[in-house]
Design an enzyme around this catalytic site. Structure first.
Site, short mmCIF file in Angstrom:
data_model
loop_
_atom_site.label_atom_id
_atom_site.label_comp_id
_atom_site.label_asym_id
_atom_site.label_seq_id
_atom_site.Cartn_x
_atom_site.Cartn_y
_atom_site.Cartn_z
N PRO A 191 19.10 4.72 -12.36
CG PRO A 191 19.81 5.41 -10.27
CD PRO A 191 18.62 4.91 -11.00
CD GLU A 192 20.54 2.17 -17.89
OE1 GLU A 192 21.35 1.56 -18.61
OE2 GLU A 192 19.54 2.75 -18.32
#
Ligand SMILES: [Zn+2]
Length: 276
Positions: A2-3
């Site tokens: 996840p960014e």
């Protein structure tokens, strides 16, 4: 992994259900998930009875403000995700932390690989943690082109690696760094200090449109579906990526096949024609 767009999508989905609610109980099933807490027992003890004032974010960290000046920090690590579900609903595998709110809703932290973590910090602990060294948020506090150029001056590391450095700018990871460089038409292996003023400006201008596009589609769920939204649905940005995961497919701008190589141990994608 996840960014920023995935964490921000998660934050927005959690804010309505959590803000103004009180924590009723906490169950930690894997102590490893609270390893950043100096005394692991503090985690549950500090959460129970506290009210959630606001759900915030810096880079890839969720920073939830609690009553009595405590900050509840969450990092999703490699494969973590959060779910917001009614408490009676059965728990899925790898549910490692359950925070039950007074409203009868559970916040569940599901993380098969346990690289993620949660912690509740006092202001002093926060100040002494690595979080205090995080760079400005890539979406909310993007530095000016001039400031960015000063930060990149004389840097010999590849620009892709510098974009991944969370102390420079916080929030970009492997997928969106490739996308930003494609939009800016800069090769990922260029030395950071070699970018001229125009290139730094193009790079800076590319960051927010790329992140906002990811956000608009609820982030990027890869084929492994490690990342899902808190309601269990998948982010839809994968099919709209310009370079990441598109090796040998035609560049969406010029048609040249996209190249892929390992750069400092990270899978990197770029267009050999568009990006200089
Ligand atoms: Zn191209």
């Amino acid at each position: 992994v996840p960014e920023l767009p995935e964490v921000e999508t998660t934050r927005r989905a959690l804010a309505d259900g959590l803000e103004g609610a009180k924590v009723r109980s906490v169950v930690v099933k894997r102590d490893r998930m609270v390893r950043r807490q100096a005394r692991p027992g503090d985690f549950a003890q500090r959460l129970v009875g506290r009210m959630v004032e606001s759900v915030g974010r810096t880079g890839k960290f969720l920073m939830t403000q609690l009553s009595e000046d405590l900050t509840w920090v969450t990092h999703l690590g490699m494969s973590g995700r959060l779910r917001l579900v009614p408490s009676p609903e059965p728990q899925e595998p790898h549910t490692n932390i359950v925070v039950t709110m007074g409203s009868g809703i559970d916040l569940r932290f599901i993380d098969p690989r346990t690289f993620g973590f949660m912690a509740v910090f006092t202001p002093q602990e926060l100040e002494n943690s690595s979080l205090a060294r995080l760079g400005p948020d890539a979406l909310d506090h993007l530095p000016t082109a001039r400031s960015l150029q000063q930060r990149l001056a004389n840097r010999t590391a590849p620009i892709k690696a510098l974009l991944l450095d969370q102390n420079l700018v916080a929030g970009l990871g492997n997928i969106y760094a490739d996308e930003v460089l494609h939009r800016a038409q800069v090769r990922p292996d260029r030395q950071g200090g070699s970018l001229d003023a125009g290139e730094v400006k193009a790079l800076r201008s590319a960051v927010r449109p790329v992140l906002n596009a990811g956000l608009r589609w609820g982030g990027t769920s890869l084929d492994d579906l490690a990342y899902l939204l808190p309601d269990g649905s998948a982010g839809q940005y994968l099919d709209r990526l310009k370079v990441y995961g598109r090796e040998d497919e035609p560049c969406r701008r010029c048609g040249t096949p996209i190249r892929r190589a390992m750069l400092r141990g990270r899978s990197t994608h770029w267009c050999p024609s568009c990006q200089k």
